[in-house]
Design a protein around this motif. Structure first.
Motif, PDB file in Angstrom:
ATOM      1  N   GLN A 238      13.216 -19.348 -17.090  1.00  0.00           N
ATOM      2  CA  GLN A 238      12.282 -20.453 -17.313  1.00  0.00           C
ATOM      3  C   GLN A 238      11.955 -20.645 -18.784  1.00  0.00           C
ATOM      4  O   GLN A 238      12.025 -21.767 -19.316  1.00  0.00           O
ATOM      5  N   SER A 242      12.967 -23.722 -21.317  1.00  0.00           N
ATOM      6  CA  SER A 242      11.924 -24.432 -22.039  1.00  0.00           C
ATOM      7  C   SER A 242      12.245 -24.488 -23.533  1.00  0.00           C
ATOM      8  O   SER A 242      12.103 -25.536 -24.177  1.00  0.00           O
ATOM      9  N   PHE A 273       5.288 -26.946 -17.323  1.00  0.00           N
ATOM     10  CA  PHE A 273       6.226 -27.073 -18.445  1.00  0.00           C
ATOM     11  C   PHE A 273       6.554 -28.525 -18.779  1.00  0.00           C
ATOM     12  O   PHE A 273       7.621 -28.823 -19.304  1.00  0.00           O
ATOM     13  N   ASN A 338       4.892 -22.973 -23.639  1.00  0.00           N
ATOM     14  CA  ASN A 338       6.124 -23.760 -23.579  1.00  0.00           C
ATOM     15  C   ASN A 338       7.046 -23.480 -24.763  1.00  0.00           C
ATOM     16  O   ASN A 338       8.267 -23.604 -24.646  1.00  0.00           O
ATOM     17  N   THR A 344       3.851 -16.567 -20.143  1.00  0.00           N
ATOM     18  CA  THR A 344       3.556 -17.589 -19.145  1.00  0.00           C
ATOM     19  C   THR A 344       2.221 -17.308 -18.481  1.00  0.00           C
ATOM     20  O   THR A 344       1.952 -16.197 -18.041  1.00  0.00           O
TER      21      THR A 344
END
Length: 390
Positions: A238, A242, A273, A338, A344
């Protein structure tokens, strides 16, 4: 005259409105709606068959949020101050309710939502709003104790610890960190003794670090944050996607609708995101404009709070300080996540990300800020509620 005594009714705008604040809010709302439509098109078509499914739902949330914000705008700040204890009890009740199996909805090992039909209510959103009002009421009532004694600072911190523990049981580490950050900001602005204040901040920071390293999944998240490319096919996917999105945006972006990462490469592309998709499509120029818009909202919020404080309406001032700080801090953390600057947290980008709980709560808090601004302006004209209705 003290405008906090103004009664119920629809406030008239003959005193004017904060054009900078309202303009920035409107641009963020509309830009967020466009970005939800752009970022979610592939995900929506895959899940529902309708590429604009999330767009229309966000439009509905925006309409409901506008109505909610207007209701908050119509309620005198004095009424919120009188209701602060009940709001604290409401916050505790909601946090207990969400932990009950069958009531709280469990998603990805976290029980944070209550199904209310139209959308899933994330309990931490209205809870933070209620607790900020409670802390503002405490500062107003006990400011002398807060400024002179250890007990005066300890009491609101201890009161907030119970909701924080309930939030961690969900678990919702991000919401807990935001709540503590905003509460400590309000207590600092309320005049807490510096050495007591620093001791509590250090204790809270150490506690959050211990909690962060106590859970294996949080330790893994920290390691992925430091080097997402080490496990790019799994846990680091992830963040890596990003960063690719942000990097592809370069100076001016690839153009609205032309993002590649939104084509099911980047998870949560329309929620947590969405900033990465915005960076890809609008580049550094778009990021700069976005940061400027949030800066305007926070600046005007603090200016409104300062005006209320100078006029002697301390409760309104501290509510406004807390809400403006919350909005700015959450936006800053979301952007940092991000861009790989923070681990996160599962926090949305206010006014931009898809989600009913987030949008409705932000609209409510903006309604409160605008109410404080209205009462500031009415007081400057020396107008009471009865006169205002003429």
């Amino acid at each position: 005259m003290n405008s906090a005594t103004m009664g119920w009714g629809i406030p008239k705008t003959r005193f004017g409105i904060d054009n900078w604040l309202c303009g920035a809010i409107l641009v963020l709302l509309l830009w967020g709606l466009v970005m939800v439509a752009s970022a979610s098109v592939a995900q929506a078509e895959k899940i529902t068959g309708d590429p604009f499914y999330y767009f229309f739902r966000q439009l509905l949330f925006m309409a409901i949020g506008g109505g909610l914000g207007f209701v908050m705008y119509c309620v005198p700040m004095q009424q919120w101050e009188r209701s602060s204890t009940w709001l604290f009890i409401f916050a505790l009740g909601l946090l207990v309710l969400v932990l009950i199996p069958g009531i709280g909805v469990k998603v990805n090992a976290a029980r944070r939502w209550i199904d209310v039909g139209v959308f899933g209510l994330q309990a931490s959103e209205p809870v933070r709003l209620a607790l900020i009002i409670y802390v503002a009421s405490y500062i107003t009532r006990r400011q002398e104790q807060l400024q002179t004694s250890f007990k005066g600072l300890a009491m609101p911190v201890v009161a907030v610890m119970l909701p924080c523990l309930l939030l961690l049981m969900e678990p919702d580490f991000g919401a807990t960190a935001i709540l503590l950050g905003v509460v400590f900001l309000m207590l600092f602005l309320g005049g807490a003794r510096v050495h007591y204040y620093l001791a509590f901040v250090g204790f809270a920071a150490a506690g959050l670090v211990m909690i962060a390293v106590a859970a294996p999944y949080r330790v893994k998240r920290m390691l992925n944050f430091m080097d997402p490319w080490a496990d790019v096919e799994n846990a680091g996917w992830q963040l890596a996607q990003s960063l690719i999105a942000v990097g592809r945006g370069e100076w001016t972006g690839v153009g609205l609708g032309n993002s590649v990462q939104k084509l099911l490469y980047l998870p949560e592309m329309h929620t947590d995101f969405i900033f990465a998709i915005l960076a890809e499509e609008f580049g550094l120029l778009g990021i700069s404009i976005l940061i400027t818009l949030f800066g305007i909202v926070v600046w005007r919020g603090f200016a409104i709070a300062r005006r209320a404080e100078l006029d002697g309406r301390r409760f309104s001032a501290y509510v406004c300080y807390g809400l403006s700080g919350w909005l700015g801090l959450q936006a800053l953390i979301n952007m940092a996540v991000n861009m790989g600057l923070l681990p996160t947290k599962g926090l949305t980008l206010p006014l931009m990300s898809y989600g009913g709980s987030s949008l409705l709560t932000v609209c409510a808090l903006l309604g409160l800020i605008l109410r404080v601004d209205y009462e500031n302006r009415a007081a400057a004209f020396g107008v009471t509620s009865a006169e205002d209705r003429k």
